[in-house]
Design a protein around this motif. Structure first.
Motif, PDB file in Angstrom:
ATOM      1  N   TYR A 135      10.096 -15.521   9.768  1.00  0.00           N
ATOM      2  CA  TYR A 135       9.195 -14.376   9.850  1.00  0.00           C
ATOM      3  C   TYR A 135       9.897 -13.173   9.062  1.00  0.00           C
ATOM      4  N   ARG A 136      10.696 -13.505   8.072  1.00  0.00           N
ATOM      5  CA  ARG A 136      11.375 -12.593   7.180  1.00  0.00           C
ATOM      6  C   ARG A 136      10.829 -13.034   5.634  1.00  0.00           C
ATOM      7  N   LEU A 137      10.541 -11.801   5.127  1.00  0.00           N
ATOM      8  CA  LEU A 137      10.002 -11.855   3.931  1.00  0.00           C
ATOM      9  C   LEU A 137      10.847 -10.937   2.820  1.00  0.00           C
ATOM     10  N   HIS A 138      11.181 -11.453   1.835  1.00  0.00           N
ATOM     11  CA  HIS A 138      12.008 -10.854   0.763  1.00  0.00           C
ATOM     12  C   HIS A 138      10.903 -10.970  -0.564  1.00  0.00           C
ATOM     13  N   ALA A 139      10.383  -9.918  -1.102  1.00  0.00           N
ATOM     14  CA  ALA A 139       9.793  -9.891  -2.309  1.00  0.00           C
ATOM     15  C   ALA A 139      10.066  -8.948  -3.383  1.00  0.00           C
ATOM     16  N   THR A 140       9.532  -9.359  -4.681  1.00  0.00           N
ATOM     17  CA  THR A 140       9.668  -8.401  -5.747  1.00  0.00           C
ATOM     18  C   THR A 140       8.274  -8.510  -6.238  1.00  0.00           C
ATOM     19  N   ALA A 141       7.858  -6.952  -6.420  1.00  0.00           N
ATOM     20  CA  ALA A 141       6.287  -6.915  -6.994  1.00  0.00           C
ATOM     21  C   ALA A 141       6.250  -6.155  -8.272  1.00  0.00           C
ATOM     22  N   TRP A 142       5.848  -6.600  -9.138  1.00  0.00           N
ATOM     23  CA  TRP A 142       6.028  -5.798 -10.417  1.00  0.00           C
ATOM     24  C   TRP A 142       4.380  -5.197 -10.774  1.00  0.00           C
ATOM     25  N   GLY A 143       4.395  -4.119 -11.292  1.00  0.00           N
ATOM     26  CA  GLY A 143       3.340  -3.361 -11.679  1.00  0.00           C
ATOM     27  C   GLY A 143       3.715  -2.332 -12.704  1.00  0.00           C
ATOM     28  N   GLU A 144       2.771  -1.456 -12.695  1.00  0.00           N
ATOM     29  CA  GLU A 144       2.721  -0.182 -13.566  1.00  0.00           C
ATOM     30  C   GLU A 144       2.376   0.895 -12.926  1.00  0.00           C
ATOM     31  N   ALA A 145       2.616   2.202 -13.728  1.00  0.00           N
ATOM     32  CA  ALA A 145       1.966   3.296 -13.148  1.00  0.00           C
ATOM     33  C   ALA A 145       0.432   3.341 -13.198  1.00  0.00           C
ATOM     34  N   ILE A 192       0.955  -1.132   0.062  1.00  0.00           N
ATOM     35  CA  ILE A 192       0.027  -0.172  -0.157  1.00  0.00           C
ATOM     36  C   ILE A 192       0.974   1.337   0.001  1.00  0.00           C
ATOM     37  N   PHE A 193       1.805   1.131   0.716  1.00  0.00           N
ATOM     38  CA  PHE A 193       2.932   2.307   0.662  1.00  0.00           C
ATOM     39  C   PHE A 193       3.570   2.508  -0.710  1.00  0.00           C
ATOM     40  N   GLU A 194       4.150   1.481  -1.232  1.00  0.00           N
ATOM     41  CA  GLU A 194       4.680   1.657  -2.596  1.00  0.00           C
ATOM     42  C   GLU A 194       3.430   2.064  -3.562  1.00  0.00           C
ATOM     43  N   MET A 195       2.170   1.745  -3.403  1.00  0.00           N
ATOM     44  CA  MET A 195       1.246   2.156  -4.602  1.00  0.00           C
ATOM     45  C   MET A 195       1.048   3.598  -4.241  1.00  0.00           C
ATOM     46  N   ALA A 196       0.773   4.123  -3.112  1.00  0.00           N
ATOM     47  CA  ALA A 196       0.729   5.367  -2.526  1.00  0.00           C
ATOM     48  C   ALA A 196       1.795   6.277  -3.084  1.00  0.00           C
ATOM     49  N   THR A 197       3.089   5.945  -2.971  1.00  0.00           N
ATOM     50  CA  THR A 197       4.115   6.951  -2.955  1.00  0.00           C
ATOM     51  C   THR A 197       4.813   6.919  -4.380  1.00  0.00           C
ATOM     52  N   ARG A 198       4.502   5.606  -5.087  1.00  0.00           N
ATOM     53  CA  ARG A 198       5.107   5.584  -6.474  1.00  0.00           C
ATOM     54  C   ARG A 198       3.971   5.761  -7.478  1.00  0.00           C
ATOM     55  N   HIS A 199       2.613   5.702  -6.890  1.00  0.00           N
ATOM     56  CA  HIS A 199       1.483   5.862  -7.812  1.00  0.00           C
ATOM     57  C   HIS A 199       1.518   4.469  -8.762  1.00  0.00           C
ATOM     58  N   LEU A 200       1.743   3.610  -8.157  1.00  0.00           N
ATOM     59  CA  LEU A 200       1.735   2.084  -8.831  1.00  0.00           C
ATOM     60  C   LEU A 200       0.651   1.236  -8.466  1.00  0.00           C
ATOM     61  N   LEU A 201       0.305   0.416  -9.315  1.00  0.00           N
ATOM     62  CA  LEU A 201      -0.506  -0.984  -9.248  1.00  0.00           C
ATOM     63  C   LEU A 201       0.295  -2.116  -9.357  1.00  0.00           C
ATOM     64  N   PHE A 202      -0.068  -3.236  -8.695  1.00  0.00           N
ATOM     65  CA  PHE A 202       0.973  -4.452  -8.866  1.00  0.00           C
ATOM     66  C   PHE A 202       0.179  -5.660  -9.425  1.00  0.00           C
ATOM     67  N   SER A 203       0.797  -6.418 -10.131  1.00  0.00           N
ATOM     68  CA  SER A 203      -0.119  -7.786 -10.703  1.00  0.00           C
ATOM     69  C   SER A 203       0.674  -8.832 -10.565  1.00  0.00           C
ATOM     70  N   ARG A 204       2.039  -8.663 -10.361  1.00  0.00           N
ATOM     71  CA  ARG A 204       2.879 -10.058 -10.132  1.00  0.00           C
ATOM     72  C   ARG A 204       3.632  -9.977  -8.986  1.00  0.00           C
ATOM     73  N   PHE A 205       3.861 -10.995  -8.269  1.00  0.00           N
ATOM     74  CA  PHE A 205       4.500 -11.042  -6.897  1.00  0.00           C
ATOM     75  C   PHE A 205       5.356 -12.368  -6.848  1.00  0.00           C
TER      76      PHE A 205
END
Length: 137
Positions: free
Chosen positions: A89-99, A69-82
């Motif tokens: 209890y550690r997570l490392h991820a890559t989220a792909w999306g577009e403006a 949600i933070f990345e969506m708000a600050t970068r004005h992105l939406l995500f579709s692939r994760f």
């Protein structure tokens, strides 16, 4: 990975499931996008790295979704692939999306944050993982 949204008073629930915890978290993230727009309209053009750590799996889900949600708000992105890697209890991820393009994506809501209401991360009797939370929209 299977995902779904579910109604919850003025908010919306997001739920993911899968054979692994990472698949369930990715499904919950896809459901988060679905609470905003149709994930099929979001092209995976830009990658964003997300790292989270929490004292338990439920709080890790909250941190993961709130980071998106933070990345969506600050970068004005939406995500579709994760793509996620969860160790303990550690997570490392890559989220792909577009403006965000309002005319094309037609956002129905803006995600503001994840609550602790109906929060659940658990392995089911059939071995599948479930990850769900309620998002304030």
């Amino acid at each position: 990975m299977p995902w779904q949204t579910f109604p919850h008073e003025a908010d919306i629930g997001v739920r993911g499931s899968g054979a692994s915890l990472a698949e369930a978290f990715a499904g919950a993230a896809t459901a988060l996008t679905a609470a905003i727009c149709d994930p099929a309209t979001v092209a995976p053009r830009e990658a964003v790295a997300v790292d989270c750590e929490a004292p338990d799996l439920e709080l890790l889900l909250v941190d993961w979704l709130n980071a998106l949600i933070f990345e969506m708000a600050t970068r004005h992105l939406l995500f579709s692939r994760f793509e996620l890697d969860i160790e303990g209890y550690r997570l490392h991820a890559t989220a792909w999306g577009e403006a965000l393009e309002p005319a094309r994506h037609q956002p129905a809501a803006e995600a503001k944050g994840v609550s602790f209401c109906e929060l659940k991360v658990a392995q089911q009797a059939d071995g599948q993982w479930l990850a769900q939370a309620v998002v304030d929209v």
